[in-house]
Design an enzyme around this catalytic site. Structure first.
Site, PDB file in Angstrom:
ATOM      1  N   SER A 134      42.468  48.119  39.528  1.00  0.00           N
ATOM      2  CA  SER A 134      43.818  47.888  40.024  1.00  0.00           C
ATOM      3  C   SER A 134      44.772  48.818  39.296  1.00  0.00           C
ATOM      4  CB  SER A 134      44.221  46.429  39.769  1.00  0.00           C
ATOM      5  OG  SER A 134      45.588  46.214  40.015  1.00  0.00           O
ATOM      6  N   TYR A 147      45.186  38.796  34.539  1.00  0.00           N
ATOM      7  CA  TYR A 147      44.603  39.793  35.446  1.00  0.00           C
ATOM      8  C   TYR A 147      44.607  41.176  34.801  1.00  0.00           C
ATOM      9  CZ  TYR A 147      43.576  41.900  40.026  1.00  0.00           C
ATOM     10  OH  TYR A 147      42.995  42.568  41.075  1.00  0.00           O
TER      11      TYR A 147
END
Length: 277
Positions: A134, A147
């Site tokens: 990401s 995350y």
């Protein structure tokens, strides 16, 4: 030509589902793994091969890998570690148990699955290992600490693996999406409610002013610069089918801009930019 086979995790929706359908249509033998039996049944009902793999469950990972390798006679050509989830919340409010659970699902499970298929790829003399990271794997944002942690770690693990396998025919790739139209925000709500004690947080006002409106009221609003899951699938196709895949595929404008800013700006200046995001 030998059969091209691909295992994708996280195929209940979003990136994994789009990739499974598209690669299947391109002639790949796709194993669309899901973590719930109902989603496995749904993938099979639409004509895809599917296995149960829950990254957070080591036994599930081992059994799923065994089933796929048996089905391909040990000749799996590619793995796309895609399945992951988020726990919105400030770092100071994240219990250790919350990080334990998300690390199991987002990092340790994919690592276990990767290790399970590498020996077969070595024997076959070919293979591509793709990890879905990401923009949050190299540029941290507030309220995304859990995350961020898993994706930063995935970046380091994948970079190391790429170096260690450089002398082999195996290829190691990172895909780094930015805002993609998936259900990750909606899916994160139960984890937020389980682990984050907003009422007793020193930053309760911040949650109520910033995070919770975005999480609940804007759950289905499209982000600026958001792309469809097909943008990730396009990068995956290049990684799998190109003779010289890139080490990294940065998808969406925010991801590419963040990479440039991180390279050029001093940390404190970059912090001010990110605090305004």
């Amino acid at each position: 030509m030998p059969e091209r086979s691909l295992l994708i995790t996280g195929c209940s929706s979003g990136i994994g589902l789009d990739a499974a359908r598209t690669l299947h249509a391109r002639g790949w033998r796709v194993f669309a793994a899901c973590r719930q039996a109902k989603d496995v049944a749904a993938r099979r009902a639409e004509g895809l091969e599917s296995v149960l793999i829950d990254h957070a469950d080591a036994q599930s990972v081992a059994l799923g890998a065994e089933q796929v390798l048996d089905a391909t006679d040990g000749a799996l050509e590619a793995l796309f570690n895609n399945g992951a989830y988020a726990i919105p919340g400030r770092v100071e409010d994240l219990p250790r148990e919350a990080l334990d659970t998300i690390l199991q699902a987002n990092l340790l499970g994919p690592h276990q699955l990767t290790r399970a298929v590498i020996p077969a790829m070595r024997r076959a003399g070919r293979g591509t290992l793709v990890n879905c990271s990401s923009v949050l794997g190299f540029a941290a944002l507030r309220y995304r600490g859990a995350y961020n942690t898993t994706k930063f770690a995935m970046e380091g693990l994948t970079d190391t693996l790429r170096l260690e396998l450089a002398h082999t025919p195996l290829r190691v790739v990172l895909i780094e999406p930015g805002p993609i139209a998936t259900r990750i925000r909606e899916n994160s709500i139960p984890h937020f409610e389980r682990w984050i004690d907003v009422a007793n947080s020193a930053e309760r006002d911040g949650y109520e002013r910033e995070l919770m409106p975005r999480l609940y009221e804007s759950a289905r609003k499209k982000d600026r610069f958001e792309l469809s899951p097909g943008a990730v699938t396009e990068a995956l196709i290049h990684a799998l089918e190109s003779d010289r895949p890139r080490a990294r595929y940065r998808i969406t404008t925010p991801t590419r801009v963040a990479a440039v800013l991180k390279r050029l700006l001093p940390t404190r200046v970059l912090d001010r930019v990110l605090l305004g995001s």
